[in-house]
Motif scaffolding. Structure first.
Motif, PDB file in Angstrom:
ATOM      1  N   GLU A  83      14.479  22.734 -10.297  1.00 53.79           N
ATOM      2  CA  GLU A  83      13.811  23.563 -11.304  1.00 53.79           C
ATOM      3  C   GLU A  83      13.423  24.906 -10.684  1.00 53.79           C
ATOM      4  O   GLU A  83      12.716  24.953  -9.679  1.00 53.79           O
ATOM      5  N   PRO A  84      13.869  26.040 -11.270  1.00 53.64           N
ATOM      6  CA  PRO A  84      13.541  27.351 -10.707  1.00 53.64           C
ATOM      7  C   PRO A  84      12.224  27.944 -11.202  1.00 53.64           C
ATOM      8  O   PRO A  84      11.657  28.818 -10.538  1.00 53.64           O
TER       9      PRO A  84
ATOM     10  N   ARG B 296      13.051  19.848  -5.944  1.00 50.26           N
ATOM     11  CA  ARG B 296      13.280  21.126  -5.267  1.00 50.26           C
ATOM     12  C   ARG B 296      12.976  22.284  -6.216  1.00 50.26           C
ATOM     13  O   ARG B 296      13.359  22.242  -7.381  1.00 50.26           O
ATOM     14  N   VAL B 297      12.309  23.300  -5.695  1.00 48.83           N
ATOM     15  CA  VAL B 297      12.154  24.557  -6.419  1.00 48.83           C
ATOM     16  C   VAL B 297      13.398  25.378  -6.091  1.00 48.83           C
ATOM     17  O   VAL B 297      13.515  25.958  -5.022  1.00 48.83           O
ATOM     18  N   GLN B 298      14.339  25.399  -7.034  1.00 47.37           N
ATOM     19  CA  GLN B 298      15.655  25.965  -6.734  1.00 47.37           C
ATOM     20  C   GLN B 298      16.366  26.324  -8.029  1.00 47.37           C
ATOM     21  O   GLN B 298      16.265  25.604  -9.022  1.00 47.37           O
ATOM     22  N   GLY B 299      17.083  27.434  -8.034  1.00 47.92           N
ATOM     23  CA  GLY B 299      17.895  27.809  -9.175  1.00 47.92           C
ATOM     24  C   GLY B 299      19.280  27.199  -9.068  1.00 47.92           C
ATOM     25  O   GLY B 299      19.745  26.880  -7.967  1.00 47.92           O
ATOM     26  N   ILE B 300      19.947  27.074 -10.199  1.00 49.86           N
ATOM     27  CA  ILE B 300      21.277  26.474 -10.184  1.00 49.86           C
ATOM     28  C   ILE B 300      22.260  27.353  -9.406  1.00 49.86           C
ATOM     29  O   ILE B 300      23.227  26.852  -8.822  1.00 49.86           O
ATOM     30  N   GLY B 301      21.985  28.641  -9.332  1.00 47.12           N
ATOM     31  CA  GLY B 301      22.835  29.534  -8.564  1.00 47.12           C
ATOM     32  C   GLY B 301      22.712  29.348  -7.071  1.00 47.12           C
ATOM     33  O   GLY B 301      23.502  29.914  -6.304  1.00 47.12           O
ATOM     34  N   GLU B 302      21.736  28.544  -6.636  1.00 44.36           N
ATOM     35  CA  GLU B 302      21.544  28.257  -5.211  1.00 44.36           C
ATOM     36  C   GLU B 302      21.918  26.820  -4.887  1.00 44.36           C
ATOM     37  O   GLU B 302      21.631  26.318  -3.809  1.00 44.36           O
ATOM     38  N   PHE B 303      22.550  26.154  -5.840  1.00 45.26           N
ATOM     39  CA  PHE B 303      22.794  24.718  -5.726  1.00 45.26           C
ATOM     40  C   PHE B 303      24.290  24.424  -5.785  1.00 45.26           C
ATOM     41  O   PHE B 303      25.077  25.218  -6.289  1.00 45.26           O
TER      42      PHE B 303
END
Length: 254
Positions: free
Chosen positions: A69-70, A93-100
């Protein structure tokens, strides 16, 4: 008086957990026929997991869940939920789909969930590429997204909002008092757009499908919903005017 907001918050949490239970069961029931292993043995990623309620419920149905979830505000709640949920197979994780999707994530998941998230992503080809990358061969993606051309917009319940050019849609949204900027929710695809996106992923065997358990769907208990599902089964061309698209995509094996 100070207890009322906390009481209302508790009610909202109970309702979210109730809905999330049905969502998680629907994901499991719908994807398992396409999997080459039982869903209980699957490693699942929930992309854009929001508050994390569905991800936490999925943790009770499978081997492991990773929530992505970003959004900072949603991420804080999801982090708290993960800590309090008591599920040792749920990580967040605090993360955007563009970083996954690449590096250690490549080929490491059996199921990828994108539930009412694609309409918030401006680079949808990249999102589907990352979903394909994170799945192992034989893995399954569950993608649920609203239809741009459904008359009542999915997020704000305003007639024809999604039909308008973005500047006019934002003015309409502000006039309604329900929001200030439509950009974030403005990327819902049409049926043809969704088909073109999927066609660009030859590594995915994708198909439009109805929910595995219609009774768990929102409005699934109504006769009208049952008639709609029956019509989609018999006449797939009707997906073009469906309220939403449910796609199951299997990553092809070499």
């Amino acid at each position: 008086m100070t207890e009322l907001p906390e009481y209302e918050r508790s009610l909202r949490m109970v309702e979210r957990r109730r809905l999330a239970t049905g969502f998680a069961k629907q994901i499991a029931i719908t994807t398992e026929p396409f999997l080459d292993l039982p869903f209980r043995d699957a490693r699942v990623v929930d992309l854009g997991c929001g508050y994390g309620y569905t991800a936490l419920e999925l943790a009770g149905l499978c081997r492991e869940v990773v929530g992505i979830e970003p959004n900072g505000a949603l991420a804080a709640e999801a982090t708290r939920l993960a800590a309090e949920g008591g599920a040792d197979n749920f990580t967040f994780r605090v993360q955007g789909i563009g970083e996954f999707g690449h590096g250690d994530d490549a080929g490491s998941f059996d199921v990828a969930v994108l539930d009412n998230v694609l309409e918030h992503l401006d680079d949808q080809p990249d999102a589907l590429e990352r979903i394909a990358s994170c799945l192992r061969p034989g893995g399954v993606a569950y993608i649920l997204v609203p239809n741009r051309w459904w008359p009542i917009e999915a997020h704000y319940a305003l007639p024809f909002l999604a039909w308008l050019p973005l500047p006019l849609a934002t003015r309409y949204l502000r006039w309604s008092g329900r929001g200030s900027d439509y950009t974030d929710a403005s990327y819902a695809p049409s049926y043809l757009r969704m088909r073109r996106l999927l066609a660009r992923r030859p590594d995915l065997d994708a198909r439009f499908t109805v929910p595995g358990d219609v009774s768990l769907a929102e409005g699934g208990g109504s006769r009208l919903y049952a008639l709609g599902v029956s019509a989609l089964r018999r006449f797939p061309a009707l997906w073009a005017i469906s309220k939403a698209f449910l796609v199951v995509a299997v990553k092809k094996k070499p």
